[in-house]
Design a protein around this motif. Structure first.
Motif, mmCIF file in Angstrom:
data_model
loop_
_atom_site.group_PDB
_atom_site.id
_atom_site.type_symbol
_atom_site.label_atom_id
_atom_site.label_comp_id
_atom_site.label_asym_id
_atom_site.label_seq_id
_atom_site.Cartn_x
_atom_site.Cartn_y
_atom_site.Cartn_z
ATOM 1 N N MET A 256 0.946 -1.304 0.061
ATOM 2 C CA MET A 256 0.046 -0.052 -0.161
ATOM 3 C C MET A 256 1.037 1.078 -0.077
ATOM 4 S SD MET A 256 -2.852 -0.993 2.713
ATOM 5 C CE MET A 256 -3.690 -2.679 2.517
ATOM 6 N N LEU A 257 0.618 2.281 -1.041
ATOM 7 C CA LEU A 257 1.515 3.372 -1.141
ATOM 8 C C LEU A 257 2.840 3.045 -0.934
ATOM 9 C CD1 LEU A 257 -0.546 5.348 1.576
ATOM 10 C CD2 LEU A 257 -0.401 5.876 -0.884
ATOM 11 N N ALA A 258 3.201 1.702 -1.660
ATOM 12 C CA ALA A 258 4.416 0.943 -1.520
ATOM 13 C C ALA A 258 5.668 1.941 -2.172
ATOM 14 C CB ALA A 258 4.335 -0.536 -1.874
ATOM 15 N N GLN A 259 5.202 2.365 -3.263
ATOM 16 C CA GLN A 259 6.244 3.102 -4.121
ATOM 17 C C GLN A 259 6.614 4.326 -3.589
ATOM 18 O OE1 GLN A 259 7.851 1.850 -6.428
ATOM 19 N NE2 GLN A 259 6.417 0.130 -7.345
ATOM 20 N N PRO A 260 5.999 5.264 -2.981
ATOM 21 C CA PRO A 260 6.426 6.286 -2.367
ATOM 22 C C PRO A 260 7.097 6.057 -0.987
ATOM 23 C CG PRO A 260 4.311 6.385 -2.292
ATOM 24 C CD PRO A 260 4.485 5.499 -3.291
ATOM 25 N N PHE A 261 6.793 4.947 -0.443
ATOM 26 C CA PHE A 261 7.116 4.556 0.877
ATOM 27 C C PHE A 261 8.458 4.236 0.772
ATOM 28 C CE2 PHE A 261 7.641 1.379 4.149
ATOM 29 C CZ PHE A 261 7.296 1.834 5.556
ATOM 30 N N VAL A 262 8.853 3.164 -0.178
ATOM 31 C CA VAL A 262 10.101 2.461 -0.286
ATOM 32 C C VAL A 262 11.326 3.538 -0.873
ATOM 33 C CG1 VAL A 262 11.196 0.695 -1.609
ATOM 34 C CG2 VAL A 262 9.147 0.186 -0.661
ATOM 35 N N ALA A 263 10.616 4.650 -1.696
ATOM 36 C CA ALA A 263 11.568 5.355 -2.493
ATOM 37 C C ALA A 263 12.168 6.466 -1.328
ATOM 38 C CB ALA A 263 10.734 6.306 -3.505
ATOM 39 N N ALA A 264 11.285 6.752 -0.458
ATOM 40 C CA ALA A 264 11.622 7.589 0.819
ATOM 41 C C ALA A 264 12.613 7.265 1.620
ATOM 42 C CB ALA A 264 10.534 7.952 1.490
ATOM 43 N N LEU A 265 12.467 5.568 1.757
ATOM 44 C CA LEU A 265 13.337 4.826 2.567
ATOM 45 C C LEU A 265 14.850 4.822 2.043
ATOM 46 C CD1 LEU A 265 11.210 2.070 4.114
ATOM 47 C CD2 LEU A 265 11.767 4.234 4.971
ATOM 48 N N CYS A 266 14.662 4.560 0.524
ATOM 49 C CA CYS A 266 16.012 4.285 -0.033
ATOM 50 C C CYS A 266 16.550 5.586 -0.794
ATOM 51 C CB CYS A 266 15.611 3.320 -1.150
ATOM 52 S SG CYS A 266 15.124 1.822 -0.470
ATOM 53 N N HIS A 267 16.604 6.649 0.047
ATOM 54 C CA HIS A 267 17.236 7.846 -0.469
ATOM 55 C C HIS A 267 18.788 7.861 -0.631
ATOM 56 C CE1 HIS A 267 18.574 9.426 3.498
ATOM 57 N NE2 HIS A 267 17.719 8.593 3.945
ATOM 58 N N ARG A 268 19.563 6.953 -0.059
ATOM 59 C CA ARG A 268 20.742 6.397 -0.002
ATOM 60 C C ARG A 268 20.855 4.878 -0.212
ATOM 61 N NH1 ARG A 268 25.462 8.719 3.585
ATOM 62 N NH2 ARG A 268 26.205 7.125 2.621
ATOM 63 N N HIS B 200 7.446 -4.861 1.601
ATOM 64 C CA HIS B 200 8.215 -3.500 1.505
ATOM 65 C C HIS B 200 9.724 -4.088 1.518
ATOM 66 C CE1 HIS B 200 4.622 -1.324 3.199
ATOM 67 N NE2 HIS B 200 4.562 -1.155 1.827
ATOM 68 N N SER B 201 10.203 -4.804 2.608
ATOM 69 C CA SER B 201 11.626 -5.104 2.543
ATOM 70 C C SER B 201 12.204 -5.745 1.404
ATOM 71 C CB SER B 201 11.747 -6.232 3.687
ATOM 72 O OG SER B 201 11.631 -5.658 5.034
ATOM 73 N N ARG B 202 11.387 -6.468 0.685
ATOM 74 C CA ARG B 202 11.986 -7.113 -0.653
ATOM 75 C C ARG B 202 12.275 -5.795 -1.739
ATOM 76 N NH1 ARG B 202 8.764 -10.934 1.275
ATOM 77 N NH2 ARG B 202 9.834 -13.049 1.348
ATOM 78 N N MET B 203 11.164 -4.771 -1.818
ATOM 79 C CA MET B 203 11.318 -3.511 -2.662
ATOM 80 C C MET B 203 12.474 -2.750 -2.206
ATOM 81 S SD MET B 203 7.362 -2.671 -2.823
ATOM 82 C CE MET B 203 7.602 -1.114 -3.993
ATOM 83 N N VAL B 204 12.711 -2.664 -0.709
ATOM 84 C CA VAL B 204 14.002 -1.844 -0.392
ATOM 85 C C VAL B 204 15.202 -2.381 -0.747
ATOM 86 C CG1 VAL B 204 15.504 -1.341 1.715
ATOM 87 C CG2 VAL B 204 12.608 -0.944 1.706
ATOM 88 N N LEU B 205 15.230 -3.895 -0.700
ATOM 89 C CA LEU B 205 16.309 -4.717 -1.069
ATOM 90 C C LEU B 205 16.677 -4.439 -2.498
ATOM 91 C CD1 LEU B 205 15.964 -7.859 1.187
ATOM 92 C CD2 LEU B 205 17.889 -6.148 1.282
ATOM 93 N N ASP B 206 15.667 -4.270 -3.282
ATOM 94 C CA ASP B 206 15.840 -4.382 -4.610
ATOM 95 C C ASP B 206 16.536 -3.038 -5.104
ATOM 96 O OD1 ASP B 206 14.714 -6.838 -5.590
ATOM 97 O OD2 ASP B 206 12.608 -5.844 -6.082
ATOM 98 N N ARG B 207 16.239 -1.982 -4.312
ATOM 99 C CA ARG B 207 16.882 -0.689 -4.759
ATOM 100 C C ARG B 207 18.138 -0.593 -3.834
ATOM 101 N NH1 ARG B 207 13.255 4.302 -5.307
ATOM 102 N NH2 ARG B 207 11.477 3.302 -6.283
ATOM 103 N N LEU B 208 18.495 -1.272 -2.737
ATOM 104 C CA LEU B 208 19.832 -1.198 -2.150
ATOM 105 C C LEU B 208 21.040 -1.619 -2.913
ATOM 106 C CD1 LEU B 208 19.373 -1.704 1.720
ATOM 107 C CD2 LEU B 208 19.601 0.392 0.859
ATOM 108 N N ALA B 209 22.228 -0.912 -2.487
ATOM 109 C CA ALA B 209 23.231 -1.211 -3.265
ATOM 110 C C ALA B 209 23.983 -2.532 -2.373
ATOM 111 C CB ALA B 209 24.313 -0.081 -3.223
ATOM 112 N N PRO B 210 24.951 -3.223 -3.089
ATOM 113 C CA PRO B 210 25.402 -4.240 -2.273
ATOM 114 C C PRO B 210 26.011 -3.941 -1.007
ATOM 115 C CG PRO B 210 26.226 -4.379 -4.558
ATOM 116 C CD PRO B 210 25.512 -2.963 -4.241
ATOM 117 N N ASN B 211 26.448 -2.805 -0.676
ATOM 118 C CA ASN B 211 26.852 -2.310 0.632
ATOM 119 C C ASN B 211 26.012 -1.847 1.433
ATOM 120 O OD1 ASN B 211 27.040 -0.321 -0.844
ATOM 121 N ND2 ASN B 211 28.725 0.697 0.051
#
Ligand SMILES: C[S@@+](CC[C@H](N)C(=O)[O-])C[C@H]1O[C@@H](n2cnc3c(N)ncnc32)[C@H](O)[C@@H]1O
Length: 325
Positions: free
Chosen positions: A1-13, A28-39
């Motif tokens: 729910m509102l997943a895109q803007p929520f995850v985009a806000a969390l993954c600013h770095r 949400h966690s899986r979407m965050v992991l998709d955006r996070l870098a290896p480190n």
């Protein structure tokens, strides 16, 4: 729910440390992991052991991810001194909690009178109903459920319990429905919705959890770190709004004082003050999203500038200059 803007806000770095305080089934966690870098790193929490079991499977697959069986009021202990770049909360119940009768949250199926998110801790609804007074139960149903017929519902629940007619959530839903006047039994929602919400908040001490979790998240954020929260009813949303507002406008001086004397300095700034709501597409896919609201804020930089964007006064609250006290 509102997943895109929520995850985009969390993954600013992408190389940051992100906290998902309400793992659920890890959408949400899986979407965050998709955006996070290896480190990058993702630390997730849930108080529900079934959610944690699901998170453990993800932990084996992805070294950037850690799951903890903990309440989010315990966020600082879980993070063990690590300052973080973002914390996300998605309050309320997960779909399995709502749908599986044996969890005791569902009014459409006959489950036990439980309602604990963590069934290993605290008292079940049945145990709590055995000890509560009519006065206190009325307060709970009125304050946490915003139910105008709280008094008569509380009386009916306690009478049914005494007479041995209250064994399952199905019985509870029936007792609540019958306690309502005829005109209040028809509407968009099941007539027991407000009371079930109130009882669930009581059993899980949800408002204290939210207050403590938000306060801990704000303390843990690095300067520039983001807090994002999705609420599902006005009680949750008011807590998010008021907590963040108290950091954006911390001055406690009387309004008639021309100059700020309290010296309290803003340490948060709104990124999304007016709550974002789910759009038509999302509502068509998921009707539960109709009441979801997303608010987002950012921790001020060390120089304090991010906190004073409205008045432009470094070191001051939004409306007054400090006296230097
Ligand atoms: C709406 S669901 C989250 C769904 C999740 N965002 C996803 O994508 O699957 C809310 C979750 O928060 C958990 N929860 C609620 N209150 C909590 C608390 N105080 N501490 C930790 N977890 C909590 C619930 O057990 C539930 O699994």
């Amino acid at each position: 729910m509102l997943a895109q803007p929520f995850v985009a806000a969390l993954c600013h770095r992408p190389d940051g440390v992100v906290v998902d305080a309400t793992f659920g089934r890890g959408g949400h966690s899986r979407m965050v992991l998709d955006r996070l870098a290896p480190n990058g790193r993702l630390i997730a929490l849930d108080r529900d052991p079934q959610a944690v079991a699901c998170g453990e499977r993800l932990q084996w697959q992805d070294a950037r991810f850690q799951i903890h069986h903990a309440a989010f009021s315990d966020l600082e202990r879980v993070c063990g001194g690590t300052m973080v770049d973002a914390v996300g909360f998605d309050f309320g119940l997960s779909s399995p909690q709502l749908d599986e009768a044996e969890r005791g949250f569902s009014f459409s199926a006959a489950g036990p009178l439980d309602m604990r998110m963590n069934p290993q801790q605290g008292a079940s609804l049945a145990a709590k109903l055995g000890k509560v007074s009519h006065h206190r139960l009325t307060q709970i149903i009125r304050d946490y459920g915003e139910e105008r017929y709280a008094g008569r519902i509380a009386r009916a629940i306690l009478a049914a319990r005494k007479e041995g007619r209250l064994a399952t959530t199905g019985d509870l839903a029936e007792v609540i429905t019958k306690a309502l006047p005829g005109r209040a039994r028809h509407g968009d929602h099941h007539p027991a919705t407000r009371t079930f919400q109130a009882l669930r908040i009581w059993v899980n001490d949800e408002y204290r959890q939210i207050d403590d979790g938000l306060a801990a998240a704000i303390r843990l954020l690095k300067p520039g770190g983001v807090l994002a929260a999705i609420s599902f009813h006005s009680g949750e949303d008011a807590r998010v709004r008021d907590t963040i507002e108290s950091h954006v406008h911390p001055c406690i001086c009387p309004p008639q004082l021309p100059v700020c004397g309290c010296g309290r300095v803003a340490d948060m700034r709104w990124l999304q003050k007016k709550p974002l709501r789910a759009d038509g597409d999302e509502l068509a896919r998921n009707p539960r999203a109709r009441s979801a609201r997303l608010r987002i804020a950012v921790k001020c930089d060390d120089d304090g500038t991010a906190g004073h964007h409205q008045c432009g006064q470094p070191g001051a609250c939004a409306s007054k200059q400090p006296t230097g006290r």
